[in-house]
Scaffold this active site. Structure first.
Site, short mmCIF file in Angstrom:
data_model
loop_
_atom_site.label_atom_id
_atom_site.label_comp_id
_atom_site.label_asym_id
_atom_site.label_seq_id
_atom_site.Cartn_x
_atom_site.Cartn_y
_atom_site.Cartn_z
N LYS A 70 -5.12 8.23 -12.87
CA LYS A 70 -4.63 7.08 -12.08
C LYS A 70 -5.26 5.79 -12.61
O LYS A 70 -6.43 5.78 -13.01
CB LYS A 70 -4.99 7.31 -10.60
CG LYS A 70 -4.38 6.31 -9.62
CD LYS A 70 -4.70 6.71 -8.18
CE LYS A 70 -4.13 5.73 -7.17
NZ LYS A 70 -4.43 6.12 -5.76
N SER A 145 -0.54 6.16 -2.54
CA SER A 145 -0.53 5.24 -3.66
C SER A 145 -0.59 5.91 -5.04
O SER A 145 -0.32 5.25 -6.03
CB SER A 145 -1.70 4.26 -3.54
OG SER A 145 -2.93 4.94 -3.68
N SER A 169 -3.52 9.03 -0.09
CA SER A 169 -2.86 8.71 -1.37
C SER A 169 -2.80 9.81 -2.40
O SER A 169 -2.12 9.64 -3.42
CB SER A 169 -3.53 7.49 -2.00
OG SER A 169 -3.07 6.34 -1.37
#
Ligand code: GLN
Length: 469
Positions: A70, A145, A169
């Site tokens: 990420k 997210s 997330s």
């Protein structure tokens, strides 16, 4: 559509059926073919990955395995932009501890995945570089997210990925994309090198194709780190140890507050199917109560925004981040840099957070939210006196359509109701796909007491096998 699990590629590499450089090439081709429709990646450095692959040590637990990371987790020499214009030109000078540990186990970081800006969002639409699409239905969001991490794994563009989970997330995008997402206990995995959103809630964890891969990655990621003062000294375990063991007699609680009439039919069906499977496996499913569930969303958005307003103060154009051009006063430089660098949702949170921390409002909002947080944690302590694990939905609905302008920020915040509690209480939680013919991907969630990941993964693995039939 999937690219193959860690276990699969480990066997292929060790038998010599494929070399580490060929694996990187194959993955790169898959990304090149599919990502133009999905936009799971913000950047990838094939040369660096190929170089690491040439000296991969196949005797290590992740030897030669490329993994997506990420965009808010630092990878040395790679852009780490948190999907924000604020960090558009930032290249990390160091590795996050999670990445150091992956490299030490032989893995190859390959690709930075798209996300909601600074991890604030539930759909992936808050990325400054454009949204990610859901591989199961490109007209829908992948969740957020960790939108790109989930879409990369689900879309056959990553073997597995790292994400971060502050209020859901990792688990929620895993659910929307039909893969496994594990949020470890707060403090299990070092957050050194994770760009902070809300430091009392943030946790790094894996997004994988199955439970066994999640356990394999957790084995590598866990461990005390002197560079993160919140990292736990709790000894690590072999999280694969419980896989394949039966769960007869395991007590599983179903919170009555989670059986809301607001849950979509797919979500209710996924829960019913899981209850059936767990009962057949010999577990006892009983109804329990988590009485403060109604207050979790309000408490979370006060605490998370308060911490974000403090953490993001460093991005002022001088110490860190985008700097406005021209001659101007210091105040003007701060405000112009922040005005241009941050997107709308990040600004909304900074404003909310600054407000709830300001004199006169601190006691009414922030201090009160902390009291609610303590009550939520107490609900779980009491529940875990009666049961070993808790079962619930991940989100009230499957993935919404992209650009659904009907949804207000408040409605979006409310959809985090089932994931936020684990963050407020610091518990480990896992999201598991519950495939239903003709339906959008829908996950179910299991929660465990702090540091009971071995039990959590054991039950998740048993349930995964039963759900796959
Ligand atoms: N959807 C939640 C939020 O917007 C959770 C985000 C996260 O876990 N990083 O804050």
């Amino acid at each position: 559509m999937l690219f193959g699990t860690i276990a699969h590629w480990r066997a292929q590499l060790q038998s010599g059926a494929i070399s580490p450089t060929e694996l990187v090439e194959e993955l790169d081709n898959s990304i090149a073919a599919r990502d133009p429709q999905i936009h799971a990646y913000l950047s990838r450095n094939k040369e660096a990955a190929l170089q690491a692959a040439t000296c991969a040590d196949l005797s290590l637990p992740l030897g030669g395995i490329p993994l997506a990371i990420k965009d808010n987790i630092c990878v040395q020499g790679e852009p780490t932009r948190c999907a924000s214009k604020m960090l558009e030109n930032f290249v990390s000078p160091y590795d996050a501890t999670a990445v150091t540990r992956l490299r030490a186990a032989g893995a190859i970081p390959f690709g930075r995945t798209n996300m909601d800006e600074f991890a604030m969002g539930s759909a992936g639409e808050n990325s400054a570089f454009g949204p990610t699409h859901n591989p199961a239905d490109p007209d829908r969001v992948p969740g957020g997210s960790s939108s790109g991490s989930a879409a990369a794994v689900a879309g056959g563009m990553a073997i597995a990925a790292l994400g971060s989970d502050t209020g859901g997330s990792i688990r929620q995008p895993a659910s929307h994309c039909g893969i496994v997402g594990l949020k470890p206990t707060y403090g299990r995995v070092s957050r050194y090198g994770l760009v902070a959103f809300a430091s009392s809630l943030d946790q790094i964890g894996p997004l994988t194709q199955d439970v066994a891969d999640a356990a394999t990655l957790l084995n590598v990621l866990c461990g005390h780190d002197a560079k993160d003062s919140t990292s736990s000294p709790q000894p690590t375990e072999d999280f694969c140890a419980g896989l394949g063991r039966d769960i007869r007699g395991l007590r599983i609680g179903l919170p009555k507050e989670y059986l809301s009439s607001g849950n979509a039919p797919e979500v209710r069906a996924a829960l019913e199917q899981s209850i059936c499977c767990l009962t057949e496996l010999g577990a006892e499913v009983t109804e329990i109560s988590l009485p403060h569930t109604e207050a979790v969303v309000s408490a979370y958005y006060i605490i998370a925004c308060a911490e974000a307003s403090s953490n993001l103060a460093r991005f002022d154009g001088i110490r860190y981040g985008h700097r406005a051009e021209g001659n101007m006063s210091l105040d003007a430089l701060y405000s112009k840099s922040r005005e241009a660098g941050f997107g709308a949702e990040v600004k909304r949170r900074i404003i909310l957070g600054t407000y709830v921390l300001s004199g006169g409002y601190y006691d009414a909002y922030y201090a009160k939210a902390q009291k609610v947080r303590a009550l939520v944690a107490q609900d779980f302590t009491r529940a875990f006196e009666q049961v070993d694990l808790i079962l619930g939905p991940v989100a009230p609905t499957p993935a919404p359509k992209l650009h659904d302008t009907q949804l207000t920020p408040l409605q979006v915040y409310l959809s985090d109701i089932y994931t936020i509690p684990a963050n407020l209480a610091g518990l480990p939680g896992i999201s598991l796909p519950c495939p239903q013919a003709g339906c959008l991907p829908t996950g179910i969630q299991l929660l465990a007491p702090p540091f009971a990941e071995t039990r959590l993964l054991q039950a998740a693995h048993a349930l995964e096998c039963a759900l796959k039939g």
